[in-house]
Motif scaffolding. Structure first.
Motif, PDB file in Angstrom:
ATOM      1  N   ILE A  49       0.935  -1.081  -0.119  1.00 29.53           N
ATOM      2  CA  ILE A  49       0.201   0.021  -0.088  1.00 29.53           C
ATOM      3  C   ILE A  49       0.835   1.318   0.046  1.00 29.53           C
ATOM      4  O   ILE A  49       1.812   1.280   0.587  1.00 29.53           O
ATOM      5  CB  ILE A  49      -0.913  -0.101   1.281  1.00 29.53           C
ATOM      6  N   LEU A  50       0.297   2.248  -0.510  1.00 26.83           N
ATOM      7  CA  LEU A  50       1.087   3.640  -0.514  1.00 26.83           C
ATOM      8  C   LEU A  50       1.392   3.974   0.909  1.00 26.83           C
ATOM      9  O   LEU A  50       0.642   4.040   1.617  1.00 26.83           O
ATOM     10  CB  LEU A  50       0.589   4.678  -1.472  1.00 26.83           C
ATOM     11  N   LYS A  51       2.627   4.490   0.897  1.00 22.16           N
ATOM     12  CA  LYS A  51       2.841   4.978   2.221  1.00 22.16           C
ATOM     13  C   LYS A  51       2.282   6.524   2.389  1.00 22.16           C
ATOM     14  O   LYS A  51       2.027   7.035   3.521  1.00 22.16           O
ATOM     15  CB  LYS A  51       4.356   5.085   2.522  1.00 22.16           C
ATOM     16  N   LYS A  52       2.318   7.328   1.019  1.00 25.51           N
ATOM     17  CA  LYS A  52       1.834   8.574   1.034  1.00 25.51           C
ATOM     18  C   LYS A  52       0.727   8.563  -0.057  1.00 25.51           C
ATOM     19  O   LYS A  52       1.056   8.221  -1.064  1.00 25.51           O
ATOM     20  CB  LYS A  52       2.829   9.528   0.891  1.00 25.51           C
ATOM     21  N   PHE A  53      -0.221   9.022   0.384  1.00 26.20           N
ATOM     22  CA  PHE A  53      -1.523   9.176  -0.486  1.00 26.20           C
ATOM     23  C   PHE A  53      -1.518  10.327  -1.574  1.00 26.20           C
ATOM     24  O   PHE A  53      -1.283  11.568  -0.888  1.00 26.20           O
ATOM     25  CB  PHE A  53      -2.833   8.661   0.062  1.00 26.20           C
ATOM     26  N   PRO A  54      -2.048  10.401  -2.602  1.00 21.54           N
ATOM     27  CA  PRO A  54      -2.019  11.691  -3.493  1.00 21.54           C
ATOM     28  C   PRO A  54      -3.011  12.628  -2.750  1.00 21.54           C
ATOM     29  O   PRO A  54      -4.047  12.225  -2.172  1.00 21.54           O
ATOM     30  CB  PRO A  54      -2.543  11.436  -4.518  1.00 21.54           C
ATOM     31  N   SER A  55      -3.035  13.974  -2.783  1.00 18.12           N
ATOM     32  CA  SER A  55      -3.827  14.909  -2.315  1.00 18.12           C
ATOM     33  C   SER A  55      -4.856  15.129  -3.483  1.00 18.12           C
ATOM     34  O   SER A  55      -5.928  15.622  -3.200  1.00 18.12           O
ATOM     35  CB  SER A  55      -2.997  16.144  -2.029  1.00 18.12           C
ATOM     36  N   GLN A  56      -4.438  15.223  -4.556  1.00 18.08           N
ATOM     37  CA  GLN A  56      -5.676  15.034  -5.711  1.00 18.08           C
ATOM     38  C   GLN A  56      -5.139  14.202  -6.764  1.00 18.08           C
ATOM     39  O   GLN A  56      -4.150  13.967  -7.196  1.00 18.08           O
ATOM     40  CB  GLN A  56      -5.903  16.602  -5.926  1.00 18.08           C
ATOM     41  N   ILE A  57      -6.245  13.796  -7.723  1.00 18.43           N
ATOM     42  CA  ILE A  57      -6.017  13.340  -9.186  1.00 18.43           C
ATOM     43  C   ILE A  57      -6.874  13.999  -9.925  1.00 18.43           C
ATOM     44  O   ILE A  57      -8.062  14.044  -9.910  1.00 18.43           O
ATOM     45  CB  ILE A  57      -6.327  11.694  -8.909  1.00 18.43           C
ATOM     46  N   THR A  58      -6.038  14.356 -10.901  1.00 22.28           N
ATOM     47  CA  THR A  58      -6.706  15.075 -12.111  1.00 22.28           C
ATOM     48  C   THR A  58      -6.915  14.543 -13.400  1.00 22.28           C
ATOM     49  O   THR A  58      -5.759  13.648 -14.005  1.00 22.28           O
ATOM     50  CB  THR A  58      -5.962  16.424 -12.340  1.00 22.28           C
ATOM     51  N   PHE A  59      -8.166  14.145 -13.632  1.00 24.43           N
ATOM     52  CA  PHE A  59      -8.307  13.360 -14.958  1.00 24.43           C
ATOM     53  C   PHE A  59      -8.323  14.590 -16.166  1.00 24.43           C
ATOM     54  O   PHE A  59      -9.128  15.142 -16.340  1.00 24.43           O
ATOM     55  CB  PHE A  59      -9.627  12.778 -14.904  1.00 24.43           C
TER      56      PHE A  59
END
Length: 214
Positions: A49-59
């Motif tokens: 699992i990711l240790k740091k998750f994204p703050s936003q995901i842009t499509f």
């Protein structure tokens, strides 16, 4: 937690989009896209699992940007989406399905645009809502999967909910919420499907050109 399994995807559709022309309808402006149905990119299975998750995901789509705020209560889904996006899995892929009655969703994430495509791995459910009215409200972003009888069938496909939906069973992991760009998905929904039915390929071609992870 490893991501494993065999692919099963909810509600397949086999229609393919004609992406040769640009469109302007009201506030919706969609550019031409070179996206076409194509074979899936082979992406290695994430092993942790990711240790740091994204703050936003842009499509980044041909109809404008859809920006999603991730939900960290879905760590496995975010790990999978991030791994696929960073590998270019979703680049130049078509959103292949629109549903306009009871369930108001735009489904994307299958490069084959058939509704049956997916990566080499699948994973189980997490962060499911309660069975209740409008448990998938407008702006929700969730995984598409094989439904109540296929609990390990999340892969690459997901859906944007553009209006409060009353008929979605609570078996689709919620991994994000639309921060901006919901107007784009609503406009696609308003235009309906290519054949005028309640569940088919969207009339307006919308393609994921690329995904930016921040």
């Amino acid at each position: 937690m490893a991501l494993i399994g065999a692919l099963i995807i909810l509600f397949p559709t086999t229609a393919h989009a004609d992406s040769k022309s640009s469109t302007s309808s009201g506030s919706l402006k969609c550019a031409k896209t070179k996206a076409t149905a194509h074979s899936t990119l082979q992406v290695s299975t994430p092993t942790s699992i990711l240790k740091k998750f994204p703050s936003q995901i842009t499509f980044v789509t041909n109809c404008g940007n859809i920006v999603v705020t991730p939900n960290i209560k879905a760590p496995v889904a975010l790990t999978a989406i991030s791994a696929l996006a960073l590998a270019g899995y979703y680049d130049k892929s078509l959103c292949h399905r629109l549903t306009t009655s009871g369930i108001y969703v735009l489904q994307c994430g299958d490069p084959t645009a058939s509704g049956t495509g997916g990566p080499m791995f699948t994973f189980g459910n997490e962060n499911l809502p309660k069975e209740a009215k409008n448990n998938y409200p407008a702006g929700t972003v969730a995984m598409a999967n094989g439904g109540p009888t296929n609990l390990n069938s999340n892969g690459s496909q997901f859906f944007f909910v553009y209006a409060d939906s009353t008929l979605i069973p609570a078996v689709y992991p919620i991994w994000g919420r639309i921060k901006s760009g919901l107007d784009i998905v609503k406009a696609i929904g308003k235009l309906g499907t290519k054949d005028g039915s309640e569940d088919n390929q969207p009339k307006q071609v919308i393609a994921i050109e690329k995904i930016i992870i921040n």
